[in-house]
Design an enzyme around this catalytic site. Structure first.
Site, short mmCIF file in Angstrom:
data_model
loop_
_atom_site.label_atom_id
_atom_site.label_comp_id
_atom_site.label_asym_id
_atom_site.label_seq_id
_atom_site.Cartn_x
_atom_site.Cartn_y
_atom_site.Cartn_z
N GLU A 115 12.37 39.04 -78.81
CA GLU A 115 12.87 39.91 -77.76
C GLU A 115 14.35 40.24 -77.98
OE1 GLU A 115 9.84 39.12 -74.10
OE2 GLU A 115 11.65 37.88 -74.10
N CYS A 142 16.07 26.10 -70.48
CA CYS A 142 15.93 27.41 -71.14
C CYS A 142 14.46 27.70 -71.43
CB CYS A 142 16.73 27.40 -72.45
SG CYS A 142 16.63 28.95 -73.36
N CYS A 368 19.55 35.65 -69.23
CA CYS A 368 19.87 34.53 -70.11
C CYS A 368 18.88 33.38 -69.94
CB CYS A 368 21.26 34.01 -69.79
SG CYS A 368 22.44 34.49 -71.03
#
Length: 391
Positions: A115, A142, A368
């Site tokens: 991505e 994450c 993020c």
């Protein structure tokens, strides 16, 4: 250090057989392109000039068809078309967020997907690019880190992400048109999928192409490489790339950072900070950015803010505070706005810039820590992730 600690594995780029066919010119350095042209029959005396011409067509004008390279002889163009290719990653899907953020899912050799995210702002346009398929780091906050590492990207696949975005933005200059200095894509951040310093050579080679003044021509000051702290490669980054550096820091004690960023078990905070002290001098960059994701009750106390100030003393720095971007099954919660503001205020009063990053593209999972190949986006339960990350 606990010898049994589950630290990140060293990653080797396993040479793999790319599909047979013409050699792709994207991703080759000028020297590599020169050697390839000579091997294809270009006289040595002409090779440097031919590289300059082809380089400008590909990286300045964005041309993909050898037939359009009109300052080359017709038979030479025919030879190039028979021998070489100009190939970019394939855009599989393109999503646009309510805030204008664009997310591209691109397919590379082997059918793998990564991505890429473009974030428009009033004074800049930032492209967040990936360096690996998946990630080796398993940082517990994450989403990208819950996807196993598949492989490193090649230099062609890394610089190809920049070119794909420029295609979509219509940003290649028009021949004959007045020169336009405004850049929709003005900044690059290596903050997408993967740990760039576990793929150093390919990242370096791609960034040298992006910085070449006769092509995409981005200043090294407009390129930021984000690492979780691969200490041995930090000095090399200063010497061989010289871009801006950002550190995924996220904690002020080894105990907490070991959980959040497992690479800390190999290179703890003190070792990382030692490596960072020399970086601005060697790379001639102004300061290092410390990225700090705000996790409720984990790393967001006043004491954490005070410890952070003491740790970075003597390093020219700014602290980017990142409200945690939640994802399905995430084992953490975002700190409250009041807590984030209080944390930022303590750091600001100590003399450091402490901007709070505005989450962008959350509605398309482009923020993020949310990037993950759609093909790999298995929704895990909080219990599964807690078990995997030892939380």
């Amino acid at each position: 250090m606990d010898a049994k600690a589950p630290i990140t594995q060293d990653v080797l780029t396993i040479p793999r057989k790319l599909p047979d066919g013409p050699r792709n010119l994207i991703g080759l350095s000028r020297d590599q392109m020169r050697d390839a042209l000579i091997a294809a029959g270009t006289p040595e005396k002409q090779a440097k000039m031919r590289v300059g011409q082809i380089w400008q067509w590909i990286y300045h004008w964005g041309v993909r068809d050898f037939a359009q390279m009109t300052n080359l002889a017709k038979d030479y163009r025919a030879m190039l078309a028979d021998t070489f290719a100009i190939e970019l990653p394939e855009v599989v899907t393109r999503q646009v967020s309510d805030d204008g953020t664009r997310k591209y899912l691109v397919r590379i050799a082997g059918g793998h997907e990564v991505e890429v995210v473009y974030i428009p702002e009033t004074d800049r346009g930032t492209l967040c690019i990936s360096s690996q398929v998946g990630c080796t780091l398993t940082c517990s906050f994450c989403h990208t880190g819950t996807q196993k590492l598949v492989r490193n990207l090649t230099a062609a696949e890394i610089v190809g992400q920049i070119m794909v975005a420029r295609d979509d933005l219509g940003e290649w200059p028009e021949q004959g048109a007045p020169k336009d200095e405004t850049r929709l894509l003005s900044n690059i951040v290596l903050m997408g999928m993967g740990e760039p310093l576990y793929n150093f050579e390919n990242v370096r080679d791609a960034m040298k192409i992006a910085m070449d003044p006769e092509g995409i021509s981005l200043s090294r000051r407009r390129i930021t490489l984000s690492t979780s702290g691969v200490v041995p490669e930090i000095a090399r980054t200063a010497q061989e790339i010289g871009c801006q550096l950002a550190i995924s820091f996220h904690a002020t004690t080894d105990e907490v950072r070991d959980r959040l960023v497992p690479i800390n078990k190999r290179w703890p905070i003190a070792d990382l900070l030692d490596a960072l002290r020399d970086y601005p001098k060697v790379s001639n960059s102004e300061r290092i950015t410390f990225e700090y994701v705000m996790l409720d009750g984990v790393n967001d106390s006043d004491e954490d803010a005070q410890r952070l100030i003491k740790l970075i003393k003597g390093i020219p720095a700014k602290i980017n505070l990142i409200p945690f971007n939640e994802w399905p099954g995430a084992p953490y919660k975002r700190s409250s706005n009041n807590r984030i503001r209080k944390f930022a205020d303590i750091i600001y009063k100590a003399g450091y810039a402490s901007p709070i990053r505005t989450p962008r593209g959350e509605d398309i999972m482009a923020a993020c820590g949310q990037l993950k190949s759609a093909t790999e986006r298995a929704r895990k339960s909080k219990a599964q992730i807690a078990q995997e990350t030892g939380l």
